[in-house]
Design an enzyme around this catalytic site. Structure first.
Site, PDB file in Angstrom:
ATOM      1  N   ARG A  47      -3.010   0.097   0.551  1.00 30.52           N
ATOM      2  CA  ARG A  47      -4.166  -0.242  -0.284  1.00 30.52           C
ATOM      3  C   ARG A  47      -4.854  -1.512   0.227  1.00 30.52           C
ATOM      4  O   ARG A  47      -6.079  -1.630   0.206  1.00 30.52           O
ATOM      5  CB  ARG A  47      -3.735  -0.411  -1.741  1.00 30.52           C
ATOM      6  CG  ARG A  47      -4.900  -0.543  -2.689  1.00 30.52           C
ATOM      7  CD  ARG A  47      -4.528  -0.215  -4.132  1.00 30.52           C
ATOM      8  NE  ARG A  47      -5.744   0.037  -4.892  1.00 30.52           N
ATOM      9  CZ  ARG A  47      -6.210  -0.758  -5.853  1.00 30.52           C
ATOM     10  NH1 ARG A  47      -5.541  -1.836  -6.186  1.00 30.52           N
ATOM     11  NH2 ARG A  47      -7.329  -0.466  -6.467  1.00 30.52           N
ATOM     12  N   HIS A  51      -8.721  -1.614   1.251  1.00 34.73           N
ATOM     13  CA  HIS A  51      -9.700  -2.498   0.602  1.00 34.73           C
ATOM     14  C   HIS A  51     -10.306  -3.511   1.575  1.00 34.73           C
ATOM     15  O   HIS A  51     -11.429  -3.977   1.371  1.00 34.73           O
ATOM     16  CB  HIS A  51      -9.079  -3.198  -0.602  1.00 34.73           C
ATOM     17  CG  HIS A  51      -9.055  -2.341  -1.814  1.00 34.73           C
ATOM     18  ND1 HIS A  51      -9.040  -2.826  -3.095  1.00 34.73           N
ATOM     19  CD2 HIS A  51      -9.074  -0.987  -1.949  1.00 34.73           C
ATOM     20  CE1 HIS A  51      -9.037  -1.824  -3.960  1.00 34.73           C
ATOM     21  NE2 HIS A  51      -9.044  -0.690  -3.292  1.00 34.73           N
ATOM     22  N   HIS A 174      -3.725   9.122  -2.397  1.00 34.30           N
ATOM     23  CA  HIS A 174      -3.221   8.986  -3.764  1.00 34.30           C
ATOM     24  C   HIS A 174      -1.961   9.815  -4.014  1.00 34.30           C
ATOM     25  O   HIS A 174      -1.470   9.855  -5.139  1.00 34.30           O
ATOM     26  CB  HIS A 174      -4.319   9.292  -4.787  1.00 34.30           C
ATOM     27  CG  HIS A 174      -5.273   8.139  -4.961  1.00 34.30           C
ATOM     28  ND1 HIS A 174      -6.428   8.217  -5.689  1.00 34.30           N
ATOM     29  CD2 HIS A 174      -5.218   6.873  -4.477  1.00 34.30           C
ATOM     30  CE1 HIS A 174      -7.056   7.034  -5.652  1.00 34.30           C
ATOM     31  NE2 HIS A 174      -6.350   6.215  -4.920  1.00 34.30           N
ATOM     32  N   TRP A 190       0.663   9.362  -9.158  1.00 34.01           N
ATOM     33  CA  TRP A 190      -0.044  10.647  -9.030  1.00 34.01           C
ATOM     34  C   TRP A 190       0.925  11.788  -8.729  1.00 34.01           C
ATOM     35  O   TRP A 190       0.621  12.938  -8.975  1.00 34.01           O
ATOM     36  CB  TRP A 190      -1.064  10.578  -7.895  1.00 34.01           C
ATOM     37  CG  TRP A 190      -2.271   9.736  -8.140  1.00 34.01           C
ATOM     38  CD1 TRP A 190      -3.472  10.178  -8.650  1.00 34.01           C
ATOM     39  CD2 TRP A 190      -2.452   8.339  -7.859  1.00 34.01           C
ATOM     40  NE1 TRP A 190      -4.369   9.137  -8.697  1.00 34.01           N
ATOM     41  CE2 TRP A 190      -3.770   7.997  -8.221  1.00 34.01           C
ATOM     42  CE3 TRP A 190      -1.636   7.338  -7.339  1.00 34.01           C
ATOM     43  CZ2 TRP A 190      -4.291   6.713  -8.075  1.00 34.01           C
ATOM     44  CZ3 TRP A 190      -2.142   6.056  -7.196  1.00 34.01           C
ATOM     45  CH2 TRP A 190      -3.457   5.756  -7.561  1.00 34.01           C
TER      46      TRP A 190
END
Ligand code: ZEM
Length: 293
Positions: A47, A51, A174, A190
């Protein structure tokens, strides 16, 4: 002391083997710190790399992984980046051990390592990112907002240069990790295997029944059967929208195709806006812990 023995050294130019050493150090730290979350820092490292990269704007050429400007306020304090300090702190001892690597190259290398160590595909990598100061921080709002719809996803990812197929391929990430109520406000994983990359995100989207979760938090979906899995509103858009859905169906059926397309698109994501002085043929593939010696 004659001085004769002094061999003049040029500046240290790290090679593939040096970067593989960094990879190995990240992989080792991942293995050692299995006390975190579902047993791995892998998802949060991925992540961080996403980002760092996903702020890219193709019109102005600003943002992207070059610079590692998330180290600074305001970017580090953007709501979307909540919780990513855990990933940055995790990498700090590695940066200390290999001070020659820039933070921006390290974050992306760590993302590559996380994917490979969570049994995903190999992601070719090349260095070339330089750290920049806080004047290069991107404005807030460049990363996707999970409460939004089709138009928002296409606008955000279109700004980076990605099409519908690529948006769906990227979203397969995800399968990994979870939402944290104290970070994004959303809650839960998820999939049932959040530290192994698979095409389960697509399978679950199509095969499970989903309903709105009844709670005080932001609007999210839960699976009817176990109520232990979640989907964001933007995840659900991928099966509601016809154009997105055809790719969800393809990737749900074919994990090899997902891995191939995921590797291609992640490689591009990680290189957005980086002023490489080397060509595409300079990319390396790191050996993972699962590869033969
Ligand atoms: Zn995510 N993501 N993401 N994502 N993401 C979260 C967690 C993770 C969106 C989003 O709002 C959120 C991509 C795309 C999109 C990962 C990778 C990638 C969380 C939960 C949210 C809310 C954060 C928390 O609470 O800790 C939205 C709207 C997206 C648009 C499609 C792409 C692209 C990714 C990589 C290629 C990963 C690995 C996580 C899990 C992090 C963790 O800490 O477990």
């Amino acid at each position: 002391f004659s001085g004769k023995e002094i061999i003049p050294k040029g500046p240290f130019t790290p090679k593939f083997e040096d970067y593989q050493q960094v990879y190995n150090a990240v992989a080792k730290a991942l293995e050692e710190h299995d006390e975190y979350d579902d047993g791995s820092y892998g998802p949060v490292l991925l992540r961080l790399a996403w980002h760092a990269s996903g702020t890219y704007d193709k019109e102005t050429g600003t943002g992207g992984s070059n610079g590692a400007t998330m180290r600074f306020a305001p970017e580090g304090d953007h709501g979307a980046n909540a919780g990513l300090k855990a990933a940055r702190d995790f990498l700090e001892p590695i940066k200390e051990k290999f001070p020659w690597i820039s933070y921006s190259d390290l974050w992306i290398l760590a993302g590559v390592c996380a994917i490979q160590e969570m049994q995903g595909p190999h992601i070719p990598y090349r260095p070339g990112r330089a750290d920049r100061d806080l004047s290069f921080c991107t404005p807030d709002g460049r990363l996707p907002d999970a409460s939004k719809e089709h138009k928002h996803l296409r606008a955000i990812f279109g700004r980076m240069g990605f099409n519908d197929q690529e948006i769906v391929a990227l979203s397969g990430a995800h399968a990994l990790g979870r939402c944290h109520a104290d970070r994004s406000g959303y809650d839960g994983p998820w999939t049932f295997s959040p530290t192994t990359l698979t095409n389960d995100f697509y399978k679950l989207l199509l095969e499970e029944k989903w309903q709105w979760k009844k709670w005080n938090g932001p609007k999210q979906f839960e699976d009817v059967k176990t109520k232990s899995l979640m989907m964001l509103p933007t995840d659900m858009v991928l099966i509601k929208d016809k154009s997105f859905r055809q790719y969800v169906e393809k990737y749900a059926k074919d994990n090899d195709l997902f891995f191939k397309d995921f590797a291609d698109v992640v490689l591009r994501l990680f290189e957005l806006g980086v002023p490489f002085t080397t060509g595409e043929d300079a990319r390396w593939t790191f050996k993972s812990s699962f590869d033969e010696a």
